[in-house]
Design a protein around this motif. Structure first.
Motif, PDB file in Angstrom:
ATOM      1  N   LYS A  69       7.619   4.151 -16.329  1.00 46.56           N
ATOM      2  CA  LYS A  69       7.773   3.825 -14.911  1.00 46.56           C
ATOM      3  C   LYS A  69       8.830   2.716 -14.741  1.00 46.56           C
ATOM      4  CE  LYS A  69       3.023   5.180 -13.907  1.00 46.56           C
ATOM      5  NZ  LYS A  69       2.690   5.584 -15.303  1.00 46.56           N
ATOM      6  N   GLU A 105      10.649   5.056  -0.817  1.00 44.09           N
ATOM      7  CA  GLU A 105      10.543   6.435  -1.284  1.00 44.09           C
ATOM      8  C   GLU A 105      11.616   7.332  -0.670  1.00 44.09           C
ATOM      9  OE1 GLU A 105       5.790   5.997  -2.257  1.00 44.09           O
ATOM     10  OE2 GLU A 105       6.420   6.840  -0.347  1.00 44.09           O
ATOM     11  N   ASP A 125       6.451   5.119  -9.939  1.00 45.55           N
ATOM     12  CA  ASP A 125       6.309   6.299 -10.795  1.00 45.55           C
ATOM     13  C   ASP A 125       7.314   7.358 -10.352  1.00 45.55           C
ATOM     14  OD1 ASP A 125       5.588   8.468 -12.277  1.00 45.55           O
ATOM     15  OD2 ASP A 125       3.572   8.671 -11.457  1.00 45.55           O
ATOM     16  N   TRP A 141       6.216  11.531  -9.909  1.00 43.86           N
ATOM     17  CA  TRP A 141       5.336  12.089  -8.881  1.00 43.86           C
ATOM     18  C   TRP A 141       6.120  13.013  -7.955  1.00 43.86           C
ATOM     19  CZ3 TRP A 141       4.426  12.323  -3.639  1.00 43.86           C
ATOM     20  CH2 TRP A 141       3.116  12.634  -3.238  1.00 43.86           C
ATOM     21  N   ARG A 168       6.606   7.710  -6.316  1.00 45.87           N
ATOM     22  CA  ARG A 168       5.725   6.995  -5.395  1.00 45.87           C
ATOM     23  C   ARG A 168       5.447   5.587  -5.899  1.00 45.87           C
ATOM     24  NH1 ARG A 168      -0.525   9.280  -6.053  1.00 45.87           N
ATOM     25  NH2 ARG A 168      -0.746   8.775  -8.261  1.00 45.87           N
ATOM     26  N   GLU A 199       3.164   2.916  -7.108  1.00 43.66           N
ATOM     27  CA  GLU A 199       1.885   3.021  -7.819  1.00 43.66           C
ATOM     28  C   GLU A 199       1.121   1.700  -7.872  1.00 43.66           C
ATOM     29  OE1 GLU A 199       1.297   4.022 -12.298  1.00 43.66           O
ATOM     30  OE2 GLU A 199       1.243   5.918 -11.185  1.00 43.66           O
ATOM     31  N   GLN A 200       1.823   0.596  -8.122  1.00 44.28           N
ATOM     32  CA  GLN A 200       1.191  -0.725  -8.168  1.00 44.28           C
ATOM     33  C   GLN A 200       2.094  -1.706  -7.420  1.00 44.28           C
ATOM     34  OE1 GLN A 200      -1.628  -0.372  -9.923  1.00 44.28           O
ATOM     35  NE2 GLN A 200      -1.115   1.407 -11.201  1.00 44.28           N
ATOM     36  N   LYS A 257      -3.112  -0.548  -5.940  1.00 43.42           N
ATOM     37  CA  LYS A 257      -3.593  -0.191  -7.272  1.00 43.42           C
ATOM     38  C   LYS A 257      -3.709   1.315  -7.362  1.00 43.42           C
ATOM     39  CE  LYS A 257      -7.291  -1.101 -10.613  1.00 43.42           C
ATOM     40  NZ  LYS A 257      -8.555  -1.842 -10.862  1.00 43.42           N
ATOM     41  N   ASP A 258      -3.021   1.902  -8.322  1.00 48.29           N
ATOM     42  CA  ASP A 258      -3.047   3.357  -8.513  1.00 48.29           C
ATOM     43  C   ASP A 258      -2.729   4.088  -7.210  1.00 48.29           C
ATOM     44  OD1 ASP A 258      -3.766   2.909 -11.187  1.00 48.29           O
ATOM     45  OD2 ASP A 258      -5.901   2.892 -10.696  1.00 48.29           O
ATOM     46  N   ALA A 259      -1.713   3.592  -6.516  1.00 48.86           N
ATOM     47  CA  ALA A 259      -1.184   4.191  -5.284  1.00 48.86           C
ATOM     48  C   ALA A 259      -2.143   4.077  -4.100  1.00 48.86           C
ATOM     49  CB  ALA A 259      -0.791   5.646  -5.495  1.00 48.86           C
TER      50      ALA A 259
END
Length: 463
Positions: free
Chosen positions: A48, A346, A396, A399, A425, A427-428, A438-440
């Protein structure tokens, strides 16, 4: 608490390399290899990209139009979800009140304890009395060294004529205050709008017809001449068209300190969106207007040339079903603006980096580093350097999906990029070391943000 981000590829405005980042007490404490074996929290960023948190220098949480008000700082969680950790909001001067007092009163009532990310403000002069002009240097002392003037919107209380602009430029340069302008010819727009309505052309598409590129280019040139007369720097907000870019480039080539920004929607959307049936075109009514597709490439080129040195969201959260429908019979009554706070990174990645239009370094430059410089926040913000605030994004790139309102935290009922392809995307996200994504998934809360005091003499003064 210490946090270690390991195995990621760090991307800055001028470099890219694999390294670990150690975070402690809200700051970046170290960057290197094999750091922090005993860190309290470890984030594995293998495969990442690690980016500095974004700085969005152009957002609206207080804009009102014909009684309709945008979503406020309570919706700033969308910034964090999109990898933006600093936002700068515009505050209209209250008639009869000073510039600084207008900002401070608004801040205390609307942002403090509510903002989900760090924040500061640009003042919008609406009442250019002599004593207000004299107050401009006080903005720098208060930590708000950018002031905006609207050349557009004839008849509105915040419209500024050439007299106000020239006097502001002359006074602002004394204290390192950057004057930013919304460059559109208000009189020309008014004539065109009246003509179109008289012809029964009331649909959203005619918003673009009433604001052609020439009205932006003329105002851009006029503002540049005024800045030249004042021997002062000038910043052009939300540039949309080739003609305006050419005016900025011409001034820049002569050594005049003139630069501008564009916005994510102007890079990927065009005026065909305004022609969508069933009044959906109203979702895309913003000013300046969306352009024909040929202008988009000129904007990407201007970013790479440096004439446009930042990409903002110009986020403006009006809903469609109620507020935008105020103009169902007259496009002039459609509230201007579109949501985009969460989408900036994005969009730049998917349609800039992945399409080969900009490099990853240029993305970081226009998304984080230079907006921080423009506003006197660098290197505390917009950088991955030891001692900087630990505003960090783990992105990331693998994705795949689409943009959809179902994922948005803007608190409005549509997404400007609905159904468009999205590659990668957020992610963190860390905000001064606190994990807010956290984790998107957004895990922060309103009130996480802190007020920022910006330094005067931004990038324009350092050329």
């Amino acid at each position: 608490m210490t946090t270690l981000i390991k195995n990621g590829t760090l991307v800055t405005a001028d470099a890219e390399y694999i390294a670990d980042i150690l975070v402690e007490d809200g700051k970046i404490q170290a960057i290197g290899q094999d750091l922090g074996a005993s860190a309290d929290q470890v984030i594995d960023a293998q495969g990442k990209y690690v980016l500095p948190g974004g700085v969005d220098q152009h957002v609206h949480f207080s804009f009102e139009f014909n009684g309709a008000k945008v979503r406020g700082f309570e919706s700033s969680k969308a910034a964090a979800a999109g990898g933006t950790t600093t936002v700068i909001e515009f505050v209209n001067q209250i008639r009869g009140k000073g510039l600084v007092d207008s900002v401070e009163d608004y801040r205390k009532a609307n942002a403090d304890g509510v903002a989900a990310v760090d924040y500061s403000f640009h003042a919008v002069m609406t009442d250019p009395r002599p004593e207000v002009i004299e107050e401009i240097p006080d903005l720098a002392k208060a930590g708000y060294p950018v002031m905006k003037l609207f050349m557009a919107y004839k008849g509105m209380f915040f419209h500024a004529d050439d007299d106000a602009i020239l006097k502001s430029l002359l006074k602002a340069k004394e204290a390192g205050v950057t004057v930013m302008v919304h460059a559109e010819n208000a009189d020309a727009i008014d004539v065109l709008q009246r003509q179109l309505i008289a012809e029964g052309k009331t649909e959203p598409y005619y918003h673009a017809v009433s604001r052609p590129p020439i009205v932006e280019a003329e105002a851009t040139r006029r503002a540049i001449y005024l800045a030249q007369l004042a021997d002062a720097p000038l910043y052009i907000a939300h540039v949309t068209c080739r003609e305006a870019v050419e005016e900025i480039a011409a001034a820049h080539s002569k050594g005049q300190p003139v630069l501008g920004e564009t916005c994510s929607h102007y890079l990927v959307l065009d005026e065909s969106n305004l022609a969508k049936p069933d009044f959906e075109g109203a979702k895309y009514v913003c000013s300046p207007a969306l352009r024909t597709p040929d202008h988009l490439e000129a904007l990407w080129q201007a970013i790479n040339q440096g004439w446009l040195n930042a990409v903002s969201s110009d986020h403006c959260g009006f809903d469609w079903k109620v507020q935008k429908h105020m103009g169902v019979d007259d496009f002039r009554n459609i509230p201007n603006g579109a949501p985009g706070l969460q989408n900036r990174l994005e969009v730049l990645w998917t349609y800039g980096v992945e399409k080969g239009k900009i490099s990853r370094q240029k993305l970081v430059d226009v998304f984080a580093a230079t907006p921080a410089k423009n506003n006197g926040l660098f290197p505390r913000k917009g950088s991955l350097t030891v001692g900087a605030d630990a505003d960090i994004v783990v992105f990331d790139p693998s994705w795949r999906g689409v943009f959809t309102v179902d994922d948005m935290l803007h608190d409005v009922d549509y997404c400007s990029y609905e159904g468009m392809e999205k590659i990668g995307r957020v992610e963190q996200v860390l905000l001064r070391g606190k994990q807010v994504v956290k984790d998107a998934v957004y895990v922060g809360e309103n009130g996480d943000g802190q007020l920022l005091q910006c330094e005067p003499y931004g990038l324009l003064y350092q050329q």
